[in-house]
Design a protein around this motif. Structure first.
Motif, PDB file in Angstrom:
ATOM      1  N   ASP A  10       0.508  -1.377   0.069  1.00 48.43           N
ATOM      2  CA  ASP A  10      -0.168   0.167   0.094  1.00 48.43           C
ATOM      3  C   ASP A  10       0.867   1.167   0.095  1.00 48.43           C
ATOM      4  O   ASP A  10       0.736   1.966  -0.922  1.00 48.43           O
ATOM      5  N   ALA A  11       2.042   0.590   0.804  1.00 50.17           N
ATOM      6  CA  ALA A  11       3.492   2.316   0.374  1.00 50.17           C
ATOM      7  C   ALA A  11       3.740   2.510  -0.628  1.00 50.17           C
ATOM      8  O   ALA A  11       3.361   3.668  -0.839  1.00 50.17           O
ATOM      9  N   THR A  12       4.131   1.509  -0.975  1.00 50.62           N
ATOM     10  CA  THR A  12       4.757   2.073  -2.679  1.00 50.62           C
ATOM     11  C   THR A  12       3.451   2.106  -3.059  1.00 50.62           C
ATOM     12  O   THR A  12       4.057   2.859  -4.592  1.00 50.62           O
ATOM     13  N   LYS A  13       2.482   2.233  -3.413  1.00 52.01           N
ATOM     14  CA  LYS A  13       1.111   2.004  -4.557  1.00 52.01           C
ATOM     15  C   LYS A  13       1.364   3.880  -4.671  1.00 52.01           C
ATOM     16  O   LYS A  13       1.226   4.924  -4.933  1.00 52.01           O
ATOM     17  N   GLU A  14       0.744   3.746  -3.244  1.00 48.96           N
ATOM     18  CA  GLU A  14       0.578   5.305  -2.506  1.00 48.96           C
ATOM     19  C   GLU A  14       2.202   6.445  -3.199  1.00 48.96           C
ATOM     20  O   GLU A  14       1.621   7.597  -3.776  1.00 48.96           O
ATOM     21  N   GLY A  15       3.034   5.763  -2.814  1.00 45.32           N
ATOM     22  CA  GLY A  15       4.302   6.796  -2.986  1.00 45.32           C
ATOM     23  C   GLY A  15       5.088   6.180  -5.021  1.00 45.32           C
ATOM     24  O   GLY A  15       5.017   7.795  -6.073  1.00 45.32           O
ATOM     25  N   MET A  16       4.369   5.504  -5.771  1.00 45.07           N
ATOM     26  CA  MET A  16       3.915   5.545  -7.619  1.00 45.07           C
ATOM     27  C   MET A  16       2.953   6.626  -7.431  1.00 45.07           C
ATOM     28  O   MET A  16       3.371   7.309  -8.318  1.00 45.07           O
ATOM     29  N   GLU A  17       1.998   6.349  -6.651  1.00 43.14           N
ATOM     30  CA  GLU A  17       0.904   7.017  -7.446  1.00 43.14           C
ATOM     31  C   GLU A  17       1.074   9.536  -6.983  1.00 43.14           C
ATOM     32  O   GLU A  17       0.722   9.754  -8.145  1.00 43.14           O
ATOM     33  N   HIS A  18       2.128   8.651  -6.559  1.00 36.71           N
ATOM     34  CA  HIS A  18       2.746  10.805  -6.185  1.00 36.71           C
ATOM     35  C   HIS A  18       3.917  10.708  -6.945  1.00 36.71           C
ATOM     36  O   HIS A  18       3.473  12.006  -7.434  1.00 36.71           O
ATOM     37  N   ALA A  19       4.380   9.990  -7.604  1.00 39.08           N
ATOM     38  CA  ALA A  19       4.922  10.142  -9.063  1.00 39.08           C
ATOM     39  C   ALA A  19       4.866  10.502  -9.853  1.00 39.08           C
ATOM     40  O   ALA A  19       4.542  11.252 -10.690  1.00 39.08           O
ATOM     41  N   ALA A 124       9.545  12.564 -18.072  1.00 39.11           N
ATOM     42  CA  ALA A 124       8.556  11.108 -17.792  1.00 39.11           C
ATOM     43  C   ALA A 124      10.064  10.205 -17.154  1.00 39.11           C
ATOM     44  O   ALA A 124       9.554   9.515 -16.505  1.00 39.11           O
ATOM     45  N   GLU A 125      10.723  10.146 -17.413  1.00 41.23           N
ATOM     46  CA  GLU A 125      12.544   9.486 -16.969  1.00 41.23           C
ATOM     47  C   GLU A 125      12.325   9.516 -15.711  1.00 41.23           C
ATOM     48  O   GLU A 125      12.126   8.681 -14.208  1.00 41.23           O
ATOM     49  N   HIS A 126      11.984  10.800 -14.879  1.00 44.55           N
ATOM     50  CA  HIS A 126      12.189  11.226 -13.400  1.00 44.55           C
ATOM     51  C   HIS A 126      11.263  10.768 -13.226  1.00 44.55           C
ATOM     52  O   HIS A 126      11.692   9.914 -11.234  1.00 44.55           O
ATOM     53  N   ALA A 127       9.887  10.211 -13.448  1.00 44.47           N
ATOM     54  CA  ALA A 127       9.131   9.893 -12.807  1.00 44.47           C
ATOM     55  C   ALA A 127       8.893   8.696 -12.987  1.00 44.47           C
ATOM     56  O   ALA A 127       9.204   7.502 -12.080  1.00 44.47           O
ATOM     57  N   LYS A 128       9.226   7.673 -13.629  1.00 43.85           N
ATOM     58  CA  LYS A 128      10.082   5.932 -13.730  1.00 43.85           C
ATOM     59  C   LYS A 128      11.116   5.706 -12.550  1.00 43.85           C
ATOM     60  O   LYS A 128      11.293   4.762 -12.237  1.00 43.85           O
ATOM     61  N   VAL A 129      12.077   6.445 -12.667  1.00 41.62           N
ATOM     62  CA  VAL A 129      13.157   6.747 -11.409  1.00 41.62           C
ATOM     63  C   VAL A 129      11.964   7.064 -10.278  1.00 41.62           C
ATOM     64  O   VAL A 129      12.754   5.783  -9.341  1.00 41.62           O
ATOM     65  N   SER A 130      11.785   7.306 -10.303  1.00 40.71           N
ATOM     66  CA  SER A 130      11.268   7.529  -8.328  1.00 40.71           C
ATOM     67  C   SER A 130      10.055   6.408  -8.238  1.00 40.71           C
ATOM     68  O   SER A 130      10.263   6.033  -7.683  1.00 40.71           O
ATOM     69  N   ILE A 131       9.308   5.719  -9.513  1.00 40.39           N
ATOM     70  CA  ILE A 131       8.286   4.509  -9.365  1.00 40.39           C
ATOM     71  C   ILE A 131       9.504   3.777  -9.122  1.00 40.39           C
ATOM     72  O   ILE A 131       9.301   2.843  -8.653  1.00 40.39           O
ATOM     73  N   ARG A 135       9.839   1.050  -5.792  1.00 40.26           N
ATOM     74  CA  ARG A 135      10.458  -0.878  -6.347  1.00 40.26           C
ATOM     75  C   ARG A 135      11.303  -1.147  -5.092  1.00 40.26           C
ATOM     76  O   ARG A 135      11.275  -2.171  -4.643  1.00 40.26           O
ATOM     77  N   GLN A 136      12.688  -0.086  -5.233  1.00 44.39           N
ATOM     78  CA  GLN A 136      13.830  -0.970  -4.758  1.00 44.39           C
ATOM     79  C   GLN A 136      13.074  -1.055  -2.770  1.00 44.39           C
ATOM     80  O   GLN A 136      13.599  -1.504  -2.327  1.00 44.39           O
ATOM     81  N   ASP A 137      12.767   0.740  -2.141  1.00 40.78           N
ATOM     82  CA  ASP A 137      12.794   0.615  -1.522  1.00 40.78           C
ATOM     83  C   ASP A 137      11.531  -0.552  -0.474  1.00 40.78           C
ATOM     84  O   ASP A 137      11.837  -1.563   0.977  1.00 40.78           O
ATOM     85  N   ALA A 138      10.497  -1.057  -0.747  1.00 39.61           N
ATOM     86  CA  ALA A 138       9.369  -1.688  -1.171  1.00 39.61           C
ATOM     87  C   ALA A 138      10.515  -3.842  -0.287  1.00 39.61           C
ATOM     88  O   ALA A 138      10.626  -4.098   0.224  1.00 39.61           O
ATOM     89  N   ASN A 139      10.816  -3.698  -1.400  1.00 33.84           N
ATOM     90  CA  ASN A 139      11.997  -5.249  -1.827  1.00 33.84           C
ATOM     91  C   ASN A 139      12.791  -5.042  -0.777  1.00 33.84           C
ATOM     92  O   ASN A 139      12.910  -6.071   0.044  1.00 33.84           O
ATOM     93  N   LYS A 140      13.193  -3.800  -0.488  1.00 35.70           N
ATOM     94  CA  LYS A 140      13.709  -4.354   1.100  1.00 35.70           C
ATOM     95  C   LYS A 140      13.858  -3.986   2.069  1.00 35.70           C
ATOM     96  O   LYS A 140      14.015  -5.011   2.890  1.00 35.70           O
TER      97      LYS A 140
END
Length: 185
Positions: A10-19, A124-131, A135-140
């Motif tokens: 849920d937190a990851t989805k929220e972060g990606m939505e923010h991006a 768009a590339e900045h948004a992808k980097v944020s996404i 992902r990286q934070d969630a996997n950790k």
């Protein structure tokens, strides 16, 4: 599914939505040839000793697709607003008629359109980097969970990757729409 993993997803989805929201705001500022009051959203005017957004000291509207009209609430601000628009380095040449400031938005040249497309691709590339960072934070976080089996951790990482793929696809879709809008003459 484990509560901890669900919380991380849920937190990851929220972060990606923010991006995505950040990308949409950035795209609004990239003009596509039509006049819009948002083009002047970054203009700050000196008003009683402090920097104030233009929208708080004047009425900004678009009488037609190529013109922006700025009507200050106090006539004494005309010169300040004109100076602020020039200093904002937006490429506009404001004209003061004594009551309002009129800005003719020039049509975009082919070269300028290509520059704007590059700018959109960079956003768009900045948004992808944020996404990808989300992902990286969630996997950790998932790997750091100690009271969860390896199977659940693996499933959680697969879910995070699915989220990442869907949001990356959304970024590509939004970019292609913006690119078509910019290149349309």
């Amino acid at each position: 599914m484990n509560e901890d993993i669900k919380f991380i997803l849920d937190a990851t989805k929220e972060g990606m939505e923010h991006a995505m929201l950040h990308l949409e705001k950035a795209f609004i500022k990239i003009r596509a040839g039509k006049a819009s009051p948002i083009m002047l959203s970054s203009v700050m005017v000196e008003y009683y000793g402090s920097q104030t957004p233009l929208s708080q000291v004047a009425n900004v509207n678009t009488p037609d697709a190529r013109t922006i009209s700025v009507q200050p609430w106090e006539k004494s601000l005309l010169q300040e607003i004109e100076k602020a628009i020039m200093n904002a380095n937006l490429g506009f040449n404001p004209m003061n008629n004594g009551e309002t400031i009129i800005i003719n938005v020039p049509p975009l040249t082919e070269e300028r359109r290509r520059e704007l497309v590059k700018q959109a691709k960079a956003e768009a590339e900045h948004a992808k980097v944020s996404i990808r960072n989300a992902r990286q934070d969630a996997n950790k976080e998932i790997r750091a969970l100690e009271d969860v089996s390896e199977d659940l951790q693996t499933n959680g990482e697969v879910d995070v990757q699915a989220l990442t793929d869907s949001y990356s696809k959304k970024v590509d879709e939004v970019l292609s729409v913006k690119e078509a809008e910019i290149m349309k003459v």
